[in-house]
Scaffold this motif. Structure first.
Motif, PDB file in Angstrom:
ATOM      1  N   PRO A   1      -2.705  14.582  -0.998  1.00 45.13           N
ATOM      2  CA  PRO A   1      -2.393  13.303  -1.648  1.00 45.13           C
ATOM      3  C   PRO A   1      -2.085  13.490  -3.138  1.00 45.13           C
ATOM      4  O   PRO A   1      -2.745  14.271  -3.821  1.00 45.13           O
ATOM      5  CB  PRO A   1      -3.657  12.480  -1.443  1.00 45.13           C
TER       6      PRO A   1
ATOM      7  N   LYS B   1       2.197  11.863  -0.813  1.00 48.95           N
ATOM      8  CA  LYS B   1       1.593  13.149  -0.432  1.00 48.95           C
ATOM      9  C   LYS B   1       2.629  14.239  -0.611  1.00 48.95           C
ATOM     10  O   LYS B   1       3.830  13.973  -0.611  1.00 48.95           O
ATOM     11  CB  LYS B   1       1.133  13.108   1.027  1.00 48.95           C
TER      12      LYS B   1
ATOM     13  N   VAL C   1      -2.318   7.046  -4.805  1.00 49.68           N
ATOM     14  CA  VAL C   1      -2.448   5.878  -3.939  1.00 49.68           C
ATOM     15  C   VAL C   1      -2.307   4.658  -4.841  1.00 49.68           C
ATOM     16  O   VAL C   1      -2.978   4.555  -5.874  1.00 49.68           O
ATOM     17  CB  VAL C   1      -3.817   5.851  -3.215  1.00 49.68           C
TER      18      VAL C   1
ATOM     19  N   THR D   1       1.398   5.278  -0.601  1.00 50.83           N
ATOM     20  CA  THR D   1       0.746   6.582  -0.694  1.00 50.83           C
ATOM     21  C   THR D   1       1.809   7.649  -0.894  1.00 50.83           C
ATOM     22  O   THR D   1       2.907   7.566  -0.331  1.00 50.83           O
ATOM     23  CB  THR D   1      -0.075   6.914   0.568  1.00 50.83           C
TER      24      THR D   1
ATOM     25  N   ASN E   1       0.884  -1.160   0.000  1.00 45.65           N
ATOM     26  CA  ASN E   1       0.000   0.000   0.000  1.00 45.65           C
ATOM     27  C   ASN E   1       0.927   1.216   0.000  1.00 45.65           C
ATOM     28  O   ASN E   1       1.598   1.482   0.989  1.00 45.65           O
ATOM     29  CB  ASN E   1      -0.905  -0.017   1.233  1.00 45.65           C
TER      30      ASN E   1
ATOM     31  N   GLU F   1      -2.151   0.440  -4.631  1.00 43.97           N
ATOM     32  CA  GLU F   1      -2.296  -0.800  -3.864  1.00 43.97           C
ATOM     33  C   GLU F   1      -2.126  -1.968  -4.820  1.00 43.97           C
ATOM     34  O   GLU F   1      -2.713  -1.977  -5.903  1.00 43.97           O
ATOM     35  CB  GLU F   1      -3.672  -0.865  -3.203  1.00 43.97           C
TER      36      GLU F   1
END
Length: 166
Positions: free
Chosen positions: A85, A78, A88, A76, A74, A90
């Protein structure tokens, strides 16, 4: 008296079991990439801050000596300034392994340390390609120390059990 051959040499030690491991298949089980930057827009020059979470799962398959090992990432990204953000990502990446000769008490660590080590370079390439194709510079993941990850998970579980006992 010890067992020695007639020439006086020591008898050979009992041979350790031979471990054989083959990768039968590798595949993406699930993947999602959301480019939030393109959807909402971010003003100025966005300097990214990237966070990667890793989870592992292993399970025995119905065929003898076959195991499926899943690496879940996962990721992310930012902005450093405001924490807006950027994206993302996954992914669940699986490998199917045929493993023989590993003692039963060592199978769990073998599956969660050695097997992900084998599939990680392929997963790293996918992450790099998808982030590049998503409009960002390619994300080249650092090598993951699966042994340290395994040990920290064991320690976390021990703490949880200890907390439940009190």
């Amino acid at each position: 008296m010890t067992d020695t051959p007639e020439n006086g040499a020591a008898a050979p030690a009992a041979a350790a079991p031979q471990i054989t491991s083959r990768v039968l298949a590798q595949y993406i089980r699930d993947m999602s990439f959301e480019n939030i930057l393109a959807q909402k827009g971010v003003s100025g020059d966005a300097k990214p801050e990237i966070q990667v979470q890793v989870n592992l799962d292993a399970r025995k398959r119905s065929t003898e000596n076959q195991y499926e090992v899943i690496t879940k990432l996962n990721i992310t990204s930012k902005t450093k300034e405001k924490g807006d953000p950027l994206f993302v990502f996954e992914i669940e990446y699986a490998g199917v392994f045929h493993v023989e000769g590993v003692p039963e008490d060592q199978m769990h660590p073998y599956l969660l340390i050695e097997c992900p080590r084998i599939t990680f370079p392929f997963l790293r390439r996918i992450v790099s390609d998808v982030t590049r194709d998503g409009g960002f510079p390619p994300l080249n993941l650092e090598t993951i120390d699966f042994l340290a990850l395994y040990r920290s998970e064991l320690a976390r579980r021990a703490e949880t059990e200890k907390a439940k006992a009190n």
